[in-house]
Design a protein around this motif. Structure first.
Motif, PDB file in Angstrom:
ATOM      1  N   VAL A  82      27.846  52.501  42.683  1.00 17.82           N
ATOM      2  CA  VAL A  82      27.275  52.632  41.343  1.00 17.82           C
ATOM      3  C   VAL A  82      27.757  51.463  40.508  1.00 17.82           C
ATOM      4  N   THR A  83      26.853  50.831  39.801  1.00 16.47           N
ATOM      5  CA  THR A  83      27.214  49.686  38.960  1.00 16.47           C
ATOM      6  C   THR A  83      26.994  50.047  37.510  1.00 16.47           C
ATOM      7  N   ASP A  84      27.769  49.363  36.633  1.00 19.44           N
ATOM      8  CA  ASP A  84      27.562  49.606  35.211  1.00 19.44           C
ATOM      9  C   ASP A  84      26.492  48.670  34.687  1.00 19.44           C
ATOM     10  N   GLY A  85      26.263  48.734  33.387  1.00 21.55           N
ATOM     11  CA  GLY A  85      25.173  47.959  32.818  1.00 21.55           C
ATOM     12  C   GLY A  85      25.522  46.531  32.468  1.00 21.55           C
ATOM     13  N   ASP A  86      26.763  46.147  32.656  1.00 20.60           N
ATOM     14  CA  ASP A  86      27.143  44.780  32.275  1.00 20.60           C
ATOM     15  C   ASP A  86      26.775  43.805  33.398  1.00 20.60           C
ATOM     16  N   ARG A  87      26.120  42.741  32.963  1.00 17.79           N
ATOM     17  CA  ARG A  87      25.822  41.688  33.939  1.00 17.79           C
ATOM     18  C   ARG A  87      27.109  40.936  34.267  1.00 17.79           C
ATOM     19  N   TYR A  88      27.309  40.666  35.572  1.00 14.43           N
ATOM     20  CA  TYR A  88      28.470  39.885  36.004  1.00 14.43           C
ATOM     21  C   TYR A  88      28.058  38.418  36.059  1.00 14.43           C
ATOM     22  N   PRO A  89      28.891  37.499  35.648  1.00 14.94           N
ATOM     23  CA  PRO A  89      28.469  36.082  35.628  1.00 14.94           C
ATOM     24  C   PRO A  89      27.940  35.634  36.987  1.00 14.94           C
ATOM     25  N   ARG A  90      26.993  34.725  36.945  1.00  7.63           N
ATOM     26  CA  ARG A  90      26.412  34.168  38.164  1.00  7.63           C
ATOM     27  C   ARG A  90      27.497  33.506  39.013  1.00  7.63           C
ATOM     28  N   GLY A  91      27.320  33.515  40.321  1.00  6.06           N
ATOM     29  CA  GLY A  91      28.267  32.886  41.234  1.00  6.06           C
ATOM     30  C   GLY A  91      29.083  33.872  42.003  1.00  6.06           C
ATOM     31  N   ASN A  92      29.030  35.149  41.637  1.00  5.81           N
ATOM     32  CA  ASN A  92      29.752  36.143  42.412  1.00  5.81           C
ATOM     33  C   ASN A  92      29.150  36.224  43.814  1.00  5.81           C
TER      34      ASN A  92
ATOM     35  N   ILE B 151      41.778  43.472  50.358  1.00  3.41           N
ATOM     36  CA  ILE B 151      42.155  42.621  49.228  1.00  3.41           C
ATOM     37  C   ILE B 151      42.410  41.209  49.759  1.00  3.41           C
ATOM     38  N   TYR B 152      41.752  40.198  49.128  1.00  7.87           N
ATOM     39  CA  TYR B 152      41.935  38.785  49.503  1.00  7.87           C
ATOM     40  C   TYR B 152      42.248  37.967  48.253  1.00  7.87           C
ATOM     41  N   PRO B 153      42.915  36.806  48.412  1.00  6.71           N
ATOM     42  CA  PRO B 153      42.938  35.867  47.286  1.00  6.71           C
ATOM     43  C   PRO B 153      41.518  35.411  46.998  1.00  6.71           C
ATOM     44  N   ALA B 154      41.199  35.177  45.726  1.00  3.86           N
ATOM     45  CA  ALA B 154      39.863  34.712  45.369  1.00  3.86           C
ATOM     46  C   ALA B 154      39.776  33.205  45.572  1.00  3.86           C
ATOM     47  N   ASN B 155      38.569  32.741  45.912  1.00  2.00           N
ATOM     48  CA  ASN B 155      38.346  31.292  45.991  1.00  2.00           C
ATOM     49  C   ASN B 155      37.828  30.796  44.655  1.00  2.00           C
ATOM     50  N   ARG B 156      37.599  29.534  44.567  1.00  2.00           N
ATOM     51  CA  ARG B 156      37.221  28.962  43.273  1.00  2.00           C
ATOM     52  C   ARG B 156      35.771  29.254  42.911  1.00  2.00           C
ATOM     53  N   TRP B 157      35.030  29.824  43.831  1.00  2.68           N
ATOM     54  CA  TRP B 157      33.640  30.153  43.511  1.00  2.68           C
ATOM     55  C   TRP B 157      33.474  31.612  43.099  1.00  2.68           C
ATOM     56  N   GLY B 158      34.592  32.346  43.027  1.00  6.40           N
ATOM     57  CA  GLY B 158      34.506  33.740  42.612  1.00  6.40           C
ATOM     58  C   GLY B 158      34.354  34.695  43.754  1.00  6.40           C
ATOM     59  N   GLY B 159      34.498  34.230  44.990  1.00  6.85           N
ATOM     60  CA  GLY B 159      34.402  35.091  46.142  1.00  6.85           C
ATOM     61  C   GLY B 159      35.758  35.255  46.797  1.00  6.85           C
ATOM     62  N   ALA B 160      35.761  35.895  47.964  1.00  8.51           N
ATOM     63  CA  ALA B 160      37.000  36.126  48.711  1.00  8.51           C
ATOM     64  C   ALA B 160      37.315  34.901  49.567  1.00  8.51           C
ATOM     65  N   ASP B 161      38.578  34.463  49.531  1.00  5.82           N
ATOM     66  CA  ASP B 161      39.022  33.338  50.368  1.00  5.82           C
ATOM     67  C   ASP B 161      39.441  33.900  51.727  1.00  5.82           C
ATOM     68  N   LYS B 162      38.453  34.016  52.622  1.00  8.59           N
ATOM     69  CA  LYS B 162      38.723  34.618  53.914  1.00  8.59           C
ATOM     70  C   LYS B 162      39.323  33.635  54.915  1.00  8.59           C
ATOM     71  N   SER B 163      39.617  32.404  54.432  1.00 12.94           N
ATOM     72  CA  SER B 163      40.369  31.493  55.302  1.00 12.94           C
ATOM     73  C   SER B 163      41.818  31.953  55.427  1.00 12.94           C
ATOM     74  N   GLN B 164      42.232  32.853  54.522  1.00 14.54           N
ATOM     75  CA  GLN B 164      43.562  33.437  54.574  1.00 14.54           C
ATOM     76  C   GLN B 164      43.461  34.883  55.064  1.00 14.54           C
ATOM     77  N   ALA B 165      44.586  35.367  55.548  1.00  8.29           N
ATOM     78  CA  ALA B 165      44.607  36.760  55.995  1.00  8.29           C
ATOM     79  C   ALA B 165      44.484  37.689  54.803  1.00  8.29           C
ATOM     80  N   ALA B 166      43.910  38.867  55.049  1.00 10.79           N
ATOM     81  CA  ALA B 166      43.799  39.872  53.983  1.00 10.79           C
ATOM     82  C   ALA B 166      45.193  40.272  53.512  1.00 10.79           C
ATOM     83  N   LEU B 167      45.350  40.415  52.202  1.00 10.49           N
ATOM     84  CA  LEU B 167      46.634  40.839  51.650  1.00 10.49           C
ATOM     85  C   LEU B 167      46.894  42.320  51.950  1.00 10.49           C
ATOM     86  N   ALA B 168      45.814  43.074  52.056  1.00  8.85           N
ATOM     87  CA  ALA B 168      45.932  44.498  52.410  1.00  8.85           C
ATOM     88  C   ALA B 168      44.551  44.992  52.811  1.00  8.85           C
TER      89      ALA B 168
END
Length: 734
Positions: A160-170, A103-120
């Motif tokens: 396994v993924t569901d049928g919903d498209r996730y917004p671009r940028g993930n 688990i990481y804090p998210a960055n502003r682009w919708g990804g993981a902010d790995k500049s910080q340590a993992a929360l767990a």
């Protein structure tokens, strides 16, 4: 939940026994690889109650699987604050290698902010079939409701993924984004950490400290063991207050929610208050009437500190909370000691004093010397003594009686005052200027002077091997007194040579050669230097020295060199300047005998007789020449005597009267050469015999008889004495 979608051929499930063995191996390997990830809190709650918080679990119509060999990310927003203790992910097949879920804090682009340590982070294992995989976090991640976080799965495998498209940028791999099928579970049990820990604080100072808390709803805090220091109390999230009593206080604080509680311990030591320590590195620099100080503050202690700087002598101060201040109102040119005192409500501390001397205007320049020049005065001085503030420049002024006027400014120790009037007395003053002001002036007086103009009315008269010069003073002496004159001479068109120095008019130049033409020039000398020479003379402006000489004639060449009044005398000379005047006189008491003018032949001839008023005794004939361009010269004859001639009268004769002596006017030349002078007459007594016969003449002696004879005897005795004296002088000359 989103993932990059890749749709490979359906995986063939392995036999169950093999999958179990594979799961066991992966579990063992994962435990070894991430051994440090498991830590059980000392106050952890057993068997926590988990609450479903965020869900994307539509498994009824899966869109397919997403396979990757690198990290794959899914972002979500926490629905509540608490501990993220479990995540469930729906998998189709998981690789054999050790896998993790973080688990990481998210960055502003919708990804993981790995500049910080993992929360767990926790290992996960292959289930061996499609279905839900549960990942429990031994050390849960503390989430805040409303914030976005990122799930990161590491390692190869398929989700396994569901049928919903996730917004671009993930931040997923592959060309398209789809949601993961996942569920998150929150532990709302209270958790507590941080807080005071072991701390020492001053008495009577406000203190606060916050715990790190989690749980839903917000946990409540209570002291379950020990006690807080008097004056401190629990707040909603920490400890705050003002301690009133010194000592050490140990305590245990419990955070509680409906799902569970946790505790933490602390120790607060309350000490006595401390005051400031003395400042260090105190420096001071002083100006005209102020000084500025700076320092490095010491330990401030427990209370606000003010600094006071005190100047001695005088006691002027400045107070500040900064590490510098300025004291004003000081005396210029004074040595001060400055002390810096740090003061608070608890105490004071004073640093060792430092010294500095305020600046002052410079002292006056010294040794001011004014050297006059032609319309100028050169001023020079010795540099002023500085008193802290450096001398920036020197300023000179002049005063001719009409007020002080600007002369100029110099950064050196000299300046020239120009445009002055020669001969005018000026006062000068020079001051030294600094940033503090001007010094007292150095004062002097001078009279500018230039060279004198040329002397005027120069004349030269020839003399025997010499020339007599006369002149008039220069029209302009340049403003200073003429101390003398320099004279130079030359032959016509020759080189100038010095003749005389420091002389006044008239002056005689000697050592010349008779008959040689000479020219002369003169200049005046003053304190300002040498003046201008007189104009160079032309060829006609020359003088030829000559020596005057001639021959005397008269009836006094006998052995006794005696003669009588009325005797003829004369003077003859040749080679004289044409037009000169020659005068003949009888000396010692001068009696003019005759004068004459030198003719074109350069000769003069004078004839006359000895006058009847000539005294009996020794005389000389003196001839004097004079004229334009001539220095007066005289020559004289050898000495001779004028004697009284006595004639014995016939017996019975008596004085009958008197008449002038001589057959011609006194002083006339029998041959008519020359011009007679006025000589007066000599009266003699004439006696006539009673019988026939010529007249006889003799000096008057009185009446006839005994008295007359006695008088006659005395006269004859005097005449003898005269002749004797003449004879003795001639003998002495011989």
């Amino acid at each position: 939940m989103r993932a990059s979608r890749r749709l490979p051929a359906p995986a063939v499930p392995a036999p169950r026994t093999a999958r179990s063995l594979r799961f066991t191996a992966v579990a063992v390997a994962g435990a070894v690889a991430i051994g440090g990830l498991f830590a059980v809190p000392t106050a952890a709650v057993a068997a926590p109650v988990l609450h479903l918080d965020q869900v994307s679990d539509d498994t009824s119509a899966p869109a397919g699987t997403a396979a990757t060999s690198v990290d794959i990310t899914q972002t979500f927003t926490a629905g509540s604050s608490g501990s993220l203790a479990r995540v469930e992910v729906y998998e189709s097949w998981w690789g054999n290698d050790s896998q993790t879920l973080a688990i990481y804090p998210a960055n502003r682009w919708g990804g993981a902010d790995k500049s910080q340590a993992a929360l767990a982070i926790t290992p996960v294992y292959d289930p061996g079939q499609s279905g839900w995989v549960t990942a429990d976090f031994a050390e849960p991640a503390q989430l805040v409701a409303g914030r976005q976080y990122a799930l990161v799965r590491n390692g190869p495998g398929q989700l396994v993924t569901d049928g919903d498209r996730y917004p671009r940028g993930n931040a997923n791999t592959g060309g398209e984004d789809f949601d993961w099928i996942f569920r998150t579970y929150m532990d709302w049990s209270a958790r507590i950490s941080g807080g005071p820990g072991a701390v020492t604080i001053p008495v009577s100072s406000a203190y606060s400290s916050a715990f790190t808390l989690s749980g839903t709803p917000d946990p409540t805090l209570t002291v379950v063991a020990g006690a807080l220091p008097p004056g401190l109390a629990l707040t909603a999230d920490g400890v705050a207050g003002t301690p009133t009593t010194t000592g050490t206080y140990d305590f245990t604080v419990q955070a509680s929610t409906a799902d569970g509680s946790a505790t933490t311990t602390g120790s607060i030591t309350v000490r006595s208050r401390t005051g400031p320590t003395a400042a260090t590195d105190v420096t001071a620099w002083a100006e005209h009437d102020w000084a500025s100080l700076s320092w490095t503050p010491g330990a401030t202690g427990d209370d606000p500190v003010t600094f006071t700087v005190t100047a001695s002598p005088g006691g002027a101060t400045c107070t500040t909370t900064e590490s510098w201040c300025t004291i004003e109102g000081l005396a210029p040119g004074t040595a001060y000691a400055f002390s810096v005192t740090a003061a608070s409500a608890t105490g004071t501390a004073t640093a060792d004093p430092v010294t500095a001397t305020t600046t002052d205007v410079p002292l006056a320049p010294t040794d001011l010397v004014a050297t006059p020049g032609d319309g100028t005065v050169h001023l020079a001085w010795t540099a002023a003594v500085e008193r802290g503030a450096p001398v920036l420049s020197y300023r000179a002024e002049r005063n001719d009686g009409s007020g002080w006027k600007w002369v100029g400014e110099s950064t050196g120790t000299s300046i020239v005052a120009a445009g002055l009037v020669n001969g005018t007395a000026y006062d000068f003053r020079v001051v030294a200027d600094s940033s503090d002001g001007s010094s007292e002036p150095a004062v002097t007086r001078a009279v500018p002077a230039g060279p004198a103009t040329a002397p005027t009315a120069l004349t030269a008269a020839s003399g025997p091997g010499s020339a007599v010069l006369t002149w008039a003073s220069p029209a302009d002496d340049g403003g200073s007194v003429v101390s003398g004159y320099d004279v130079e001479y030359r032959t016509v068109d020759g080189a100038w040579k010095p003749a005389l120095s420091g002389v006044t008019s008239p002056a005689t130049v000697t050592g010349l050669v008779d008959g040689t033409a000479y020219q002369f020039r003169i200049r005046a000398v003053t304190a300002a230097g040498d003046g201008a020479w007189t104009t160079d003379p032309g060829a006609a402006d020359s003088v030829q020295p000559f020596t005057f000489d001639g021959d005397f004639s008269g009836d006094f060449s006998g052995e006794d060199r005696a003669t009588r009044v009325g005797a003829p005398v004369g003077f003859d000379a040749t080679g004289l300047p044409v037009g000169a005047t020659v005068a003949l006189e009888l000396h010692s008491t001068p009696i003019a005998l005759a004068t004459g003018t030198v003719g074109v032949d350069g000769e003069v001839h004078l004839r006359t007789t000895l006058p009847s008023n000539a005294e009996i005794g020794e005389h000389r004939l003196v001839a004097t020449i004079s004229g334009e361009g001539l220095a007066t010269q005289s020559v004289s004859s050898d000495p001779f005597a004028i004697a009284l001639v006595v004639v014995d009268p016939p017996a019975g004769s008596e004085p009958v009267g008197s008449e002038p002596v001589g057959s011609a006017p006194v002083g006339s030349a029998p041959d008519g050469t020359g011009t007679t002078g006025t000589t007066g007459t000599t009266t003699v007594v004439t006696t006539r015999a009673t019988g026939a016969g010529p007249e006889s003449r003799l000096a008057y002696t009185g009446s006839a008889g005994t008295q007359e004879a006695l008088a006659l005897a005395l006269v004859l005795l005097a005449a003898g004495g005269v002749l004797t004296a003449v004879r003795r002088r001639r003998a002495s000359r011989g």
